[in-house]
Design a protein around this motif. Structure first.
Motif, PDB file in Angstrom:
ATOM      1  N   ALA A   1       9.270  -8.705 112.047  1.00 15.15           N
ATOM      2  CA  ALA A   1       7.649  -8.983 112.175  1.00 15.15           C
ATOM      3  C   ALA A   1       7.400  -8.153 113.476  1.00 15.15           C
ATOM      4  N   LEU A   2       7.828  -8.376 114.636  1.00 14.69           N
ATOM      5  CA  LEU A   2       7.467  -8.094 115.774  1.00 14.69           C
ATOM      6  C   LEU A   2       7.690  -6.524 115.943  1.00 14.69           C
ATOM      7  N   ARG A   3       8.820  -5.994 115.479  1.00 16.94           N
ATOM      8  CA  ARG A   3       8.991  -4.485 115.560  1.00 16.94           C
ATOM      9  C   ARG A   3       7.789  -3.770 114.725  1.00 16.94           C
ATOM     10  N   ALA A   4       7.760  -4.294 113.576  1.00 17.35           N
ATOM     11  CA  ALA A   4       6.742  -3.753 112.726  1.00 17.35           C
ATOM     12  C   ALA A   4       5.161  -3.504 113.264  1.00 17.35           C
ATOM     13  N   GLN A   5       4.961  -4.469 114.100  1.00 12.62           N
ATOM     14  CA  GLN A   5       3.649  -4.711 114.749  1.00 12.62           C
ATOM     15  C   GLN A   5       3.761  -3.912 116.006  1.00 12.62           C
ATOM     16  N   GLY A   6       5.081  -3.190 116.437  1.00 13.92           N
ATOM     17  CA  GLY A   6       5.196  -2.507 117.760  1.00 13.92           C
ATOM     18  C   GLY A   6       5.222  -3.543 119.048  1.00 13.92           C
ATOM     19  N   LEU A   7       5.397  -4.588 118.696  1.00 12.72           N
ATOM     20  CA  LEU A   7       5.265  -5.651 120.126  1.00 12.72           C
ATOM     21  C   LEU A   7       6.982  -5.911 120.350  1.00 12.72           C
ATOM     22  N   LEU A   8       8.001  -5.358 119.982  1.00 11.47           N
ATOM     23  CA  LEU A   8       9.123  -5.600 120.320  1.00 11.47           C
ATOM     24  C   LEU A   8      10.060  -4.521 120.220  1.00 11.47           C
ATOM     25  N   SER A   9      10.993  -4.341 121.560  1.00 17.36           N
ATOM     26  CA  SER A   9      11.472  -3.211 121.575  1.00 17.36           C
ATOM     27  C   SER A   9      12.943  -3.575 121.841  1.00 17.36           C
ATOM     28  N   GLU A  10      13.894  -2.870 121.625  1.00 19.39           N
ATOM     29  CA  GLU A  10      15.558  -3.241 122.134  1.00 19.39           C
ATOM     30  C   GLU A  10      15.730  -3.591 123.603  1.00 19.39           C
ATOM     31  N   ALA A  11      14.821  -2.696 124.362  1.00 21.06           N
ATOM     32  CA  ALA A  11      14.967  -3.168 125.867  1.00 21.06           C
ATOM     33  C   ALA A  11      14.198  -4.281 126.175  1.00 21.06           C
ATOM     34  N   ASP A  12      13.328  -4.903 125.362  1.00 18.60           N
ATOM     35  CA  ASP A  12      12.769  -5.903 125.459  1.00 18.60           C
ATOM     36  C   ASP A  12      13.679  -7.325 125.214  1.00 18.60           C
ATOM     37  N   LEU A  13      14.371  -7.055 124.190  1.00 19.87           N
ATOM     38  CA  LEU A  13      15.341  -8.125 123.766  1.00 19.87           C
ATOM     39  C   LEU A  13      16.593  -8.388 124.956  1.00 19.87           C
ATOM     40  N   GLU A  14      16.883  -7.133 125.218  1.00 17.50           N
ATOM     41  CA  GLU A  14      18.097  -7.051 126.591  1.00 17.50           C
ATOM     42  C   GLU A  14      17.546  -7.708 127.856  1.00 17.50           C
ATOM     43  N   LYS A  15      15.981  -7.530 127.932  1.00 13.16           N
ATOM     44  CA  LYS A  15      15.540  -7.925 129.245  1.00 13.16           C
ATOM     45  C   LYS A  15      15.484  -9.557 129.154  1.00 13.16           C
ATOM     46  N   VAL A  16      15.116 -10.008 128.033  1.00 12.20           N
ATOM     47  CA  VAL A  16      15.147 -11.448 128.013  1.00 12.20           C
ATOM     48  C   VAL A  16      16.372 -12.092 127.732  1.00 12.20           C
ATOM     49  N   ALA A  17      17.474 -11.474 127.201  1.00 15.65           N
ATOM     50  CA  ALA A  17      18.664 -11.978 127.122  1.00 15.65           C
ATOM     51  C   ALA A  17      19.649 -12.010 128.517  1.00 15.65           C
ATOM     52  N   ASN A  18      19.082 -11.193 129.367  1.00 12.28           N
ATOM     53  CA  ASN A  18      19.800 -11.256 130.624  1.00 12.28           C
ATOM     54  C   ASN A  18      18.830 -12.327 131.862  1.00 12.28           C
ATOM     55  N   ASP A  19      17.546 -12.838 131.117  1.00 15.27           N
ATOM     56  CA  ASP A  19      16.902 -13.597 131.999  1.00 15.27           C
ATOM     57  C   ASP A  19      17.353 -14.918 132.351  1.00 15.27           C
ATOM     58  N   PRO A  20      17.787 -15.320 133.837  1.00 13.57           N
ATOM     59  CA  PRO A  20      18.286 -16.828 133.917  1.00 13.57           C
ATOM     60  C   PRO A  20      17.861 -17.895 133.462  1.00 13.57           C
ATOM     61  N   ALA A  21      16.350 -17.958 133.420  1.00 14.23           N
ATOM     62  CA  ALA A  21      15.794 -19.114 132.748  1.00 14.23           C
ATOM     63  C   ALA A  21      15.821 -19.138 131.433  1.00 14.23           C
ATOM     64  N   TYR A  22      15.758 -17.874 130.488  1.00 19.21           N
ATOM     65  CA  TYR A  22      16.225 -18.113 129.308  1.00 19.21           C
ATOM     66  C   TYR A  22      17.514 -18.435 128.968  1.00 19.21           C
ATOM     67  N   CYS A  23      18.300 -18.023 129.629  1.00 12.37           N
ATOM     68  CA  CYS A  23      19.999 -18.316 129.390  1.00 12.37           C
ATOM     69  C   CYS A  23      20.157 -19.866 129.609  1.00 12.37           C
ATOM     70  N   ARG A  24      19.303 -20.535 130.573  1.00 15.72           N
ATOM     71  CA  ARG A  24      19.453 -21.673 130.664  1.00 15.72           C
ATOM     72  C   ARG A  24      18.911 -22.595 129.619  1.00 15.72           C
ATOM     73  N   ARG A  25      17.995 -22.304 129.192  1.00 21.46           N
ATOM     74  CA  ARG A  25      17.176 -23.038 128.009  1.00 21.46           C
ATOM     75  C   ARG A  25      17.936 -22.622 126.827  1.00 21.46           C
ATOM     76  N   SER A  26      18.355 -21.549 126.581  1.00 18.31           N
ATOM     77  CA  SER A  26      19.486 -21.018 125.441  1.00 18.31           C
ATOM     78  C   SER A  26      20.500 -22.108 125.463  1.00 18.31           C
ATOM     79  N   GLY A  27      21.065 -22.230 126.500  1.00 21.58           N
ATOM     80  CA  GLY A  27      22.188 -23.177 126.828  1.00 21.58           C
ATOM     81  C   GLY A  27      22.031 -24.517 126.436  1.00 21.58           C
ATOM     82  N   GLU A  28      21.015 -24.855 126.708  1.00 18.08           N
ATOM     83  CA  GLU A  28      20.359 -26.471 126.731  1.00 18.08           C
ATOM     84  C   GLU A  28      20.290 -26.619 125.163  1.00 18.08           C
ATOM     85  N   ALA A  29      19.608 -25.642 124.408  1.00 16.55           N
ATOM     86  CA  ALA A  29      19.451 -25.851 123.080  1.00 16.55           C
ATOM     87  C   ALA A  29      20.873 -25.751 122.110  1.00 16.55           C
TER      88      ALA A  29
END
Length: 101
Positions: A39-67
């Protein structure tokens, strides 16, 4: 290898319940993630680079680990608290909305 005492007797039915619960959760999460990405790609709101950036973000990694830790704790309750081995954690699932099938 003996299971930890807090898990009680590790029977085949408890192990099977845990495996099926994990498989069920994995399927639901994967399907939702793929739908959201599509859905996000169809709207032009998400790219592969966006996903990589978030996946490597320390805050995201911490929240993901807690989940992930929370999910594991819920799954372990299948072994230690579930009175109905045929329906682990089903009481935690949201009720379907009326009209849904």
């Amino acid at each position: 290898m003996t299971p930890p005492v807090e898990f009680g007797e590790l029977s085949s039915s408890k192990l099977a319940a845990l495996v099926f619960e994990i498989a069920s959760q994995l399927h639901v999460e994967r399907a939702r993630r793929l739908a959201l990405e599509a859905a996000l790609r169809a709207q032009g709101l998400l790219s592969e680079a966006d996903l990589e950036k978030v996946a490597n973000d320390p805050a995201y990694c911490r929240r993901s680990g807690e989940a992930a830790d929370d999910a594991v704790r819920r799954l372990l309750r299948v072994l230690s608290e579930s009175p109905d081995e045929k329906a682990p954690l089903r009481g935690e699932a949201p009720a379907p909305e009326r009209g849904d099938t």
